[in-house]
Design an enzyme around this catalytic site. Sequence first.
Site, PDB file in Angstrom:
ATOM      1  CB  CYS A 141      10.948   4.495   4.067  1.00 50.13           C
ATOM      2  SG  CYS A 141       9.690   5.762   4.344  1.00 50.13           S
ATOM      3  CB  CYS A 144       7.194   3.631   4.020  1.00 53.89           C
ATOM      4  SG  CYS A 144       8.056   5.023   3.320  1.00 53.89           S
ATOM      5  CG  ASP A 145       8.338  -0.146   4.884  1.00 55.30           C
ATOM      6  OD1 ASP A 145       7.235  -0.079   4.308  1.00 55.30           O
ATOM      7  OD2 ASP A 145       9.420  -0.144   4.272  1.00 55.30           O
TER       8      ASP A 145
END
Length: 330
Positions: A141, A144-145
Amino acid sequence: MSDKIERIKCLIIGSGPAGYTAAIYAARADLKPVMYTGMEPGGQLTTTTEVDNFPGYPDGVDGPQMMVDLQKQAERFGTQVRIGMVTEVEFSDKVGGIHRACVDNSTWVEAETIIISTGATAKYLGLPSEQRLRGGGVSACAICDGFFYKGQDVAIVGGGDTAAEEATYLANICNKVTMLVRGDQMRASKAMQHRVTNTKNIDLRYNTEVDEVLGDQVVEGLRMLNNQTGEKEEIKITGMFIAIGHKPNTDIFKGKLDMDETGYLITKSKSTKTNIPGVYASGDVQDKIYRQAVTAAGTGCMAALDAERYLAEVESEEGEEVKTTKKVEA
Ligand code: NDP
């Protein structure tokens, strides 16, 4: 022990942000929800470390901690959270009909409404070096990261819309993004392909696969393989993003609920209603586009509100029927 089958007003299947948010709303609406958590209690967020993009956590929050907090909040209003896997379902297609779900291949429960929030599972390549470095620089992701790799060199694998979108997202944050597409063309829409090819710091490699993710504790590099020439090349990277698709967890609903060709549940526009009255879908199991914890939570809320309204309508229709029968009998 009684053989009587338990009857529930609202059954929630799955325990990610969608399921817990549905539980909070359903419990506060007095639907006395029962949640079965599935095999991975807490869902996908329990496999991430820091969650920095969920509103309300100015310093970020640990993914597993966030799920513990959500569970506590759902239980505070009376949700029963049970460890168990729903392995089979039988739906009634009548308004006001009773649905049935089998837990762990053994116990059946009956439910007036069901909220499905079983999520989707990110696909990985399956290389041992990739699996070993999950959480150490390998992620599925980018949204997200990606932020953790600000100003650094990263790579992304995949040629679909997700990979194209995430590559351009990463290119905004990172120094350089090497994009590995295994075929000689991308599957992504033309518009997304143009975005990729027009972004200067994306190094697009066709016919290229991952041979090995390099690094002991954390990602330090990548060995790529050109599947046409057999040539191998090593590059230095600190982050490695896999964007080769997701598998929605809908196997038990096949042939029972409307789904698209990849298995995502289809909901009726601007609602969480499936094609079966009283059965709702929220979170990643019905969303292949946004797939964020906060959007999943939003649709979980919608599913509980949809379930509550449906039950109120069924009750008022039943009330009308009783009145009419009494009038006819009088
Ligand atoms: P897709 O299934 O569309 O694409 C997967 C990509 O990964 C393909 O390029 C595929 O290659 C590649 N791939 C699969 N397995 C491997 C492997 N083992 N090694 C290397 N590469 C591999 O998945 P997406 O997640 O991109 O998209 C899913 C759906 O969601 C699509 O319908 C997409 O259009 C939609 N979507 C829409 C968005 C939007 O509208 N904004 C955003 C994101 C997704 P190959 O082509 O060779 O099979």
